[in-house]
Design an enzyme around this catalytic site. Structure first.
Site, short mmCIF file in Angstrom:
data_model
loop_
_atom_site.label_atom_id
_atom_site.label_comp_id
_atom_site.label_asym_id
_atom_site.label_seq_id
_atom_site.Cartn_x
_atom_site.Cartn_y
_atom_site.Cartn_z
N GLU A 8 -7.62 8.38 6.25
CA GLU A 8 -7.95 8.99 7.54
C GLU A 8 -8.52 10.40 7.44
OE1 GLU A 8 -4.51 8.62 10.08
OE2 GLU A 8 -4.70 6.44 10.19
N TYR B 34 -4.24 1.33 15.77
CA TYR B 34 -3.03 1.42 16.61
C TYR B 34 -3.31 1.21 18.09
CZ TYR B 34 -0.69 3.09 12.45
OH TYR B 34 -0.15 3.16 11.19
N HIS C 34 -3.03 10.91 0.81
CA HIS C 34 -2.48 10.67 2.15
C HIS C 34 -1.87 11.99 2.63
CE1 HIS C 34 -1.09 7.22 4.94
NE2 HIS C 34 -0.78 8.34 5.56
N ARG D 104 0.86 -1.20 0.00
CA ARG D 104 0.00 0.00 0.00
C ARG D 104 0.89 1.24 0.00
NH1 ARG D 104 -2.85 3.03 4.76
NH2 ARG D 104 -3.95 4.57 3.49
N ASN E 113 -7.18 1.45 9.89
CA ASN E 113 -5.88 1.76 10.47
C ASN E 113 -6.05 1.67 11.99
OD1 ASN E 113 -5.23 2.32 7.84
ND2 ASN E 113 -4.96 4.53 8.14
N GLU F 219 -3.36 -0.36 8.06
CA GLU F 219 -2.21 0.07 8.85
C GLU F 219 -2.32 -0.56 10.23
OE1 GLU F 219 -1.45 4.30 9.24
OE2 GLU F 219 -1.96 4.65 7.14
C1 FCB Z 1 -1.44 7.07 10.73
C2 FCB Z 1 -1.00 7.63 9.39
C3 FCB Z 1 0.34 7.13 8.94
C4 FCB Z 1 1.32 7.03 10.07
C5 FCB Z 1 0.72 6.28 11.24
C6 FCB Z 1 1.66 6.09 12.41
O1 FCB Z 1 -2.35 7.94 11.30
O2 FCB Z 1 -1.95 7.30 8.40
O3 FCB Z 1 0.78 7.97 7.90
O4 FCB Z 1 1.77 8.26 10.42
O5 FCB Z 1 -0.43 6.93 11.68
#
Ligand code: FCB
Length: 453
Positions: free
Chosen positions: A173, A300, A128, A84, A298, A358
């Site tokens: 995002e 985290y 992006h 990607r 995405n 992500e």
């Molecule tokens: C996300 C972004 C990516 C990167 C990660 C850690 O929000 O899409 O570009 O910075 O965080």
């Protein structure tokens, strides 16, 4: 990686499951003005004193613009069957609209061809975060015309690469574009405005819909939207905390998905933005309804939420979970949240096809010893999140791929190069790439999964 992990995806990965890694243009390419490219808002922002830690910029980054062949070879050596990346709008359209810069388009065409030669499926993100500076000068995403600019740009890419790229993402995002760029101002273009944010969000949704419709007219089949999702859990059962949790959930998780799937904005947003929240007609909302062919997730971390009057404008603070593991950016490591959010997506929006576009972590990596970087924390992070993804698969989520963030250590926006998410270390002085243990573990996992009949 342990046996446990390798068994994980085998239990139920659908045929053609994609094993990938992700990057974005400004974060890795460098040479931002090469071969006729125009400046982007990130180019300008990074050069403003005080905006990015240590004054870091994307001028060189991972030099991927010149080293892309080497990087594709690296991907092949990891056994990736997908990659990607994003296209820098201002390379293709230096002024944002109008004149096409063929050299910019050629760069991506060559990259895509090299990927396909290696059997690596390209997943192309159109936006992006690196809006052409020329469009910012015309109001950027606050402009009513921005959806049309975006659809025109998308059409150029669909026509140039639609015969080779099968998986498209309109926006990465939109919540971060809105909140970081126009509400809190920590990301480009750096505005801090309660009234701009709802307008920008609406224009991004219109832009997604316009690009989606344009893609369909061009015969493009697979057009998705990538959203950052973060499950919200209340810090207590107190009514104020429950209400704060609902507000934060609306703000982060539902603001963009409810309109595209359901044709509504979450009712909480009205309360959050107050007089700055514009009334929208039914037909304006209907126009946002453009259910993507897939959602890119995405993921985290999660939030544990408490009412907090000092938190502007949502009044919903994130409680730090002392004693729990956190990454170098301070995000709590909470793999279960990935299962929860995938299952939530399935249940709320009718089981759409999903990709984890992500997932990864920044850690202070240990120095290389005998050419090896033992980034155990990242290996453990990956393992735990892949297991969490497998749990979601077992619960009927239509998950079709996983993309680790990120292939390379890169420019982490306002943190500059201080936060490293790569599976592959990049020595910024020499541009030498070195596979970390996490890359080797991921490679082993992929190879073993792909070998299965
Ligand atoms: C996300 C972004 C990516 C990167 C990660 C850690 O929000 O899409 O570009 O910075 O965080």
């Amino acid at each position: 990686m342990s046996e446990q992990v390798t068994e994980m995806p085998i239990a139920s990965p659908p045929n053609g499951f994609l094993w990938g890694a992700a990057t974005s243009a400004y974060q890795i390419e460098g040479s931002p003005l090469a071969d006729g490219a125009g400046p982007s808002i990130w180019h300008r922002f990074a050069h403003m004193p005080g905006r990015v830690l240590n004054g870091d910029t994307g001028d060189i980054a991972c030099d991927h613009y010149r080293r892309w062949r080497e990087d594709v070879a690296l991907m092949a050596s990891l056994g990736l069957n997908a990659y990607r990346f994003s296209v820098a709008w201002a390379r293709v359209l230096p002024e944002g609209t109008g004149r096409v810069n063929q050299a910019g388009l050629d760069f991506y065409r060559h990259l895509v061809d090299a990927l396909l030669e290696q059997g690596i499926e390209p997943m192309l993100t159109l936006y992006h975060w690196d809006l052409p500076e020329a469009l910012d000068a015309r109001g950027g995403w606050t402009s009513d015309a921005s959806p049309e600019w975006f659809a025109d740009y998308a059409r150029i890419l669909f026509r140039a690469l639609g015969d080779r790229v099968r998986l498209w993402i309109t926006l990465n995002e939109p919540w971060v574009v809105t909140s970081g760029g126009y509400l809190y101002g920590d990301l480009a273009p750096g505005h801090r405005s309660l009234s701009e944010a709802p307008v920008v969000a609406h224009n991004l949704l219109r832009a997604h819909a316009a690009a989606f419709t344009t893609g369909r007219a061009e015969g493009i089949g697979n057009i998705g939207l990538a959203v950052n999702l973060e499950p919200q859990y209340p810090a207590s059962r107190a009514p104020e905390d429950l209400a704060a949790t609902a507000r934060r959930d609306a703000f982060i998780n539902r603001w963009f998905l409810d309109p595209v799937f359901l044709g509504t904005y979450p009712s909480e947003l009205d309360g959050i933005f107050g007089a700055a929240w514009p009334d929208r007609t039914r037909s304006a909302l209907d126009a946002l309804r453009a259910p993507p062919d897939f959602i890119g997730v995405n993921y985290y971390s999660r939030s544990v939420v408490r009412e907090d009057p000092t938190d502007w404008p949502v009044k919903a603070g994130r409680v730090r979970r002392e004693g729990r593991p956190h990454t170098a950016i301070g995000w709590e490591i909470y793999p279960r949240g990935l299962t929860d959010i995938l299952v939530w997506l399935k249940e709320r929006y009718g089981n759409p096809p999903l990709y984890i576009t992500e997932n990864g972590a920044a850690f202070e990596d240990p120095p290389a010893v005998d050419g090896r970087i033992h980034d155990r924390a990242r290996v453990a992070y990956l393992r735990a999140h892949l297991l969490a993804a497998a749990r979601a698969l077992r619960r009927g989520v239509d998950l079709r791929g996983y993309f680790a963030w990120s292939l390379l250590d890169n420019f982490e926006w306002s943190y500059g190069y201080s936060k490293r998410f790569g599976l592959v270390q990049v020595d910024l002085a020499t541009q030498q790439r070195l596979l970390k243990d996490s890359a080797l573990a991921y490679r082993d996992l992929i190879l073993r999964c792909r070998e299965r009949p």
